[in-house]
Enzyme design. Structure first.
Site, PDB file in Angstrom:
ATOM      1  N   TYR A   1      -1.534  -0.061  10.632  1.00  0.00           N
ATOM      2  CA  TYR A   1      -1.765  -0.524   9.254  1.00  0.00           C
ATOM      3  C   TYR A   1      -0.554  -0.170   8.385  1.00  0.00           C
ATOM      4  O   TYR A   1      -0.044  -1.019   7.636  1.00  0.00           O
ATOM      5  CB  TYR A   1      -3.048   0.109   8.688  1.00  0.00           C
ATOM      6  CG  TYR A   1      -3.280  -0.260   7.236  1.00  0.00           C
ATOM      7  CD1 TYR A   1      -3.559  -1.574   6.874  1.00  0.00           C
ATOM      8  CD2 TYR A   1      -3.190   0.703   6.226  1.00  0.00           C
ATOM      9  CE1 TYR A   1      -3.751  -1.923   5.539  1.00  0.00           C
ATOM     10  CE2 TYR A   1      -3.391   0.363   4.894  1.00  0.00           C
ATOM     11  CZ  TYR A   1      -3.663  -0.958   4.558  1.00  0.00           C
ATOM     12  OH  TYR A   1      -3.846  -1.298   3.234  1.00  0.00           O
TER      13      TYR A   1
ATOM     14  N   SER B   1       0.864  -1.193   0.000  1.00  0.00           N
ATOM     15  CA  SER B   1       0.000   0.000   0.000  1.00  0.00           C
ATOM     16  C   SER B   1       0.893   1.233   0.000  1.00  0.00           C
ATOM     17  O   SER B   1       2.037   1.188   0.478  1.00  0.00           O
ATOM     18  CB  SER B   1      -0.860   0.012   1.260  1.00  0.00           C
ATOM     19  OG  SER B   1      -1.474   1.275   1.433  1.00  0.00           O
TER      20      SER B   1
HETATM   21  P1  NDP Z   1     -11.524  -6.115   0.592  1.00  0.00           P
HETATM   22  O1  NDP Z   1     -11.975  -5.899   1.985  1.00  0.00           O
HETATM   23  O2  NDP Z   1     -12.518  -5.948  -0.493  1.00  0.00           O
HETATM   24  O3  NDP Z   1     -10.828  -7.545   0.455  1.00  0.00           O
HETATM   25  C1  NDP Z   1     -10.021  -8.078   1.472  1.00  0.00           C
HETATM   26  C2  NDP Z   1      -9.852  -9.567   1.240  1.00  0.00           C
HETATM   27  O4  NDP Z   1      -9.005 -10.098   2.278  1.00  0.00           O
HETATM   28  C3  NDP Z   1     -11.157 -10.309   1.312  1.00  0.00           C
HETATM   29  O5  NDP Z   1     -11.204 -11.278   0.298  1.00  0.00           O
HETATM   30  C4  NDP Z   1     -11.129 -10.959   2.688  1.00  0.00           C
HETATM   31  O6  NDP Z   1     -11.848 -12.184   2.626  1.00  0.00           O
HETATM   32  C5  NDP Z   1      -9.638 -11.234   2.849  1.00  0.00           C
HETATM   33  N1  NDP Z   1      -9.294 -11.397   4.255  1.00  0.00           N
HETATM   34  C6  NDP Z   1      -9.282 -10.452   5.219  1.00  0.00           C
HETATM   35  N2  NDP Z   1      -9.016 -11.013   6.407  1.00  0.00           N
HETATM   36  C7  NDP Z   1      -8.847 -12.349   6.192  1.00  0.00           C
HETATM   37  C8  NDP Z   1      -8.576 -13.466   7.018  1.00  0.00           C
HETATM   38  N3  NDP Z   1      -8.410 -13.353   8.354  1.00  0.00           N
HETATM   39  N4  NDP Z   1      -8.490 -14.691   6.457  1.00  0.00           N
HETATM   40  C9  NDP Z   1      -8.664 -14.834   5.123  1.00  0.00           C
HETATM   41  N5  NDP Z   1      -8.913 -13.827   4.286  1.00  0.00           N
HETATM   42  C10 NDP Z   1      -9.017 -12.593   4.805  1.00  0.00           C
HETATM   43  O7  NDP Z   1     -10.317  -5.084   0.382  1.00  0.00           O
HETATM   44  P2  NDP Z   1      -9.269  -4.893  -0.815  1.00  0.00           P
HETATM   45  O8  NDP Z   1      -9.578  -5.746  -1.969  1.00  0.00           O
HETATM   46  O9  NDP Z   1      -9.152  -3.445  -1.011  1.00  0.00           O
HETATM   47  O10 NDP Z   1      -7.947  -5.388  -0.096  1.00  0.00           O
HETATM   48  C11 NDP Z   1      -7.018  -6.266  -0.673  1.00  0.00           C
HETATM   49  C12 NDP Z   1      -5.610  -5.836  -0.284  1.00  0.00           C
HETATM   50  O11 NDP Z   1      -5.356  -4.554  -0.851  1.00  0.00           O
HETATM   51  C13 NDP Z   1      -5.381  -5.687   1.216  1.00  0.00           C
HETATM   52  O12 NDP Z   1      -4.114  -6.243   1.530  1.00  0.00           O
HETATM   53  C14 NDP Z   1      -5.363  -4.176   1.436  1.00  0.00           C
HETATM   54  O13 NDP Z   1      -4.578  -3.800   2.540  1.00  0.00           O
HETATM   55  C15 NDP Z   1      -4.733  -3.725   0.125  1.00  0.00           C
HETATM   56  N6  NDP Z   1      -4.946  -2.338  -0.239  1.00  0.00           N
HETATM   57  C16 NDP Z   1      -6.224  -1.835  -0.391  1.00  0.00           C
HETATM   58  C17 NDP Z   1      -6.400  -0.516  -0.753  1.00  0.00           C
HETATM   59  C18 NDP Z   1      -7.752   0.095  -0.888  1.00  0.00           C
HETATM   60  O14 NDP Z   1      -7.841   1.352  -0.887  1.00  0.00           O
HETATM   61  N7  NDP Z   1      -8.810  -0.675  -1.025  1.00  0.00           N
HETATM   62  C19 NDP Z   1      -5.244   0.359  -1.020  1.00  0.00           C
HETATM   63  C20 NDP Z   1      -3.968  -0.263  -0.816  1.00  0.00           C
HETATM   64  C21 NDP Z   1      -3.838  -1.566  -0.462  1.00  0.00           C
HETATM   65  P3  NDP Z   1     -12.871 -12.725   3.738  1.00  0.00           P
HETATM   66  O15 NDP Z   1     -13.447 -11.542   4.440  1.00  0.00           O
HETATM   67  O16 NDP Z   1     -13.853 -13.523   2.951  1.00  0.00           O
HETATM   68  O17 NDP Z   1     -12.011 -13.572   4.606  1.00  0.00           O
HETATM   69  C1  8X3 Z   2      -5.141   1.580   1.687  1.00  0.00           C
HETATM   70  C2  8X3 Z   2      -4.824   2.971   1.235  1.00  0.00           C
HETATM   71  O1  8X3 Z   2      -4.410   5.331   2.098  1.00  0.00           O
HETATM   72  O2  8X3 Z   2      -6.280   4.084   3.067  1.00  0.00           O
HETATM   73  O3  8X3 Z   2      -3.979   0.847   1.848  1.00  0.00           O
HETATM   74  O4  8X3 Z   2      -4.014   3.535   3.646  1.00  0.00           O
HETATM   75  S1  8X3 Z   2      -4.866   4.020   2.586  1.00  0.00           S
END
Ligand code: NDP
Ligand code: 8X3
Length: 260
Positions: free
Chosen positions: A157, A144
């Site tokens: 985070y 991120s």
């Molecule tokens: P979502 O919440 O849409 O997806 C998160 C995914 O992680 C889900 O499939 C969830 O599945 C899974 N997950 C979370 N906790 C667990 C667990 N304990 N066991 C198994 N699976 C888990 O968010 P994003 O798609 O945005 O996030 C994906 C990645 O991108 C993350 O690492 C996030 O930090 C990163 N990211 C996101 C950004 C954003 O602005 N959205 C920006 C930068 C990075 P389930 O709940 O079914 O277990």
């Molecule tokens: C998610 C992007 O800016 O909310 O990783 O941390 S931010």
């Protein structure tokens, strides 16, 4: 009957939603067999049925990545599939809350550290023997912009994503000469379930993306696929992707209700 040759296998964690689900869709379209992991079984089942139309094999496992015993059981029961993994997308992750450190819940820290860092390491460790034996493989970590630029209420985070950045860098050093590539993809604001999980409601999440154009999960999936499709001698080490409406963490252009 002659069996169809196996396609390269990609394992995507966090495939039930957002970036992980979009990545699984793009990888299936590109001809990868898939192993999908997350907790929500119904979502994984539905996605795996949807992806069958691409004539790829799709396996899935409903797993809580924080549950070390379940993880070890998964690793031993799926040893054969894991030894075949050619692409690992370490995507599962979350932020929980925006409280200051002095006010935050330690259990939220545990959830972020265990999911974003420990589980990423566990999956990486598990697939590396197969990759090193074959002399090929690609690990894509979803980091991120928070791993580079910290902001108030985001210390832990951001620390997990700084860890992902350091782990990616160290892995490239440890793996030099093996042919295995490691990419750290670092998105800014992407509209997924991320903010709903972090803030606890859809309305709070809607406010995060109000009157601006965030990235879509597909934008990040595109980038992941693009990094995989570079020639084997090219390793995209790190890639930072912001929406055009976000110049920096904390600087977002929001349109007035009239339009601009
Ligand atoms: P979502 O919440 O849409 O997806 C998160 C995914 O992680 C889900 O499939 C969830 O599945 C899974 N997950 C979370 N906790 C667990 C667990 N304990 N066991 C198994 N699976 C888990 O968010 P994003 O798609 O945005 O996030 C994906 C990645 O991108 C993350 O690492 C996030 O930090 C990163 N990211 C996101 C950004 C954003 O602005 N959205 C920006 C930068 C990075 P389930 O709940 O079914 O277990
Ligand atoms: C998610 C992007 O800016 O909310 O990783 O941390 S931010």
């Amino acid at each position: 009957m002659v069996k169809a040759p196996l396609k390269p296998l990609a394992l995507v964690t966090g495939a039930s939603s957002g970036i992980g689900a979009a990545t699984a869709r793009q990888l299936a379209k590109a001809g990868y067999d898939l192993f999908l992991v997350a907790r929500r079984e119904e979502r994984l089942k539905a996605l795996s049925e949807e992806l069958q139309s691409h004539s790829v094999r799709v396996q899935w496992a409903a797993l809580d990545l924080r549950d070390r015993m379940a993880l070890e059981q998964f690793f031993s029961s799926k040893a054969e599939a894991l030894s075949r993994v050619e692409v690992l997308v370490n995507n599962a992750g979350l932020a929980r809350g925006v409280e200051k450190v002095q006010e935050a819940e330690p259990r939220d820290w545990d959830e972020m550290l265990e999911t974003n860092v420990r589980a990423l390491l566990a999956f990486t460790r598990r697939v590396l023997p197969g990759m090193t034996a074959r002399g090929s493989g690609h690990i894509v970590n979803v980091g991120s912009v928070a791993g580079r630029w910290v902001y108030p209420g985001g210390a832990v985070y951001a620390a997990t994503k700084a860890a992902v950045k350091s782990i990616s860098e160290g892995l490239r050093m440890d793996l030099i000469g093996t042919g295995i590539r490691v990419t750290n993809v670092e998105p800014g604001m992407v509209e997924t379930e991320f903010s709903e999980v972090r803030l606890g409601s859809k309305s709070a999440s809607d406010r995060v993306y109000a009157r601006m154009q965030p990235l879509k999960a597909e934008d990040i999936a595109d980038t992941i696929l693009w990094s995989l499709q570079r020639p084997a001698h090219v390793n995209i080490q790190e890639i930072v992707i912001f929406p055009t409406d976000q110049a920096a963490v904390g600087q977002v252009h929001r349109r007035s209700s009239e339009g601009e």
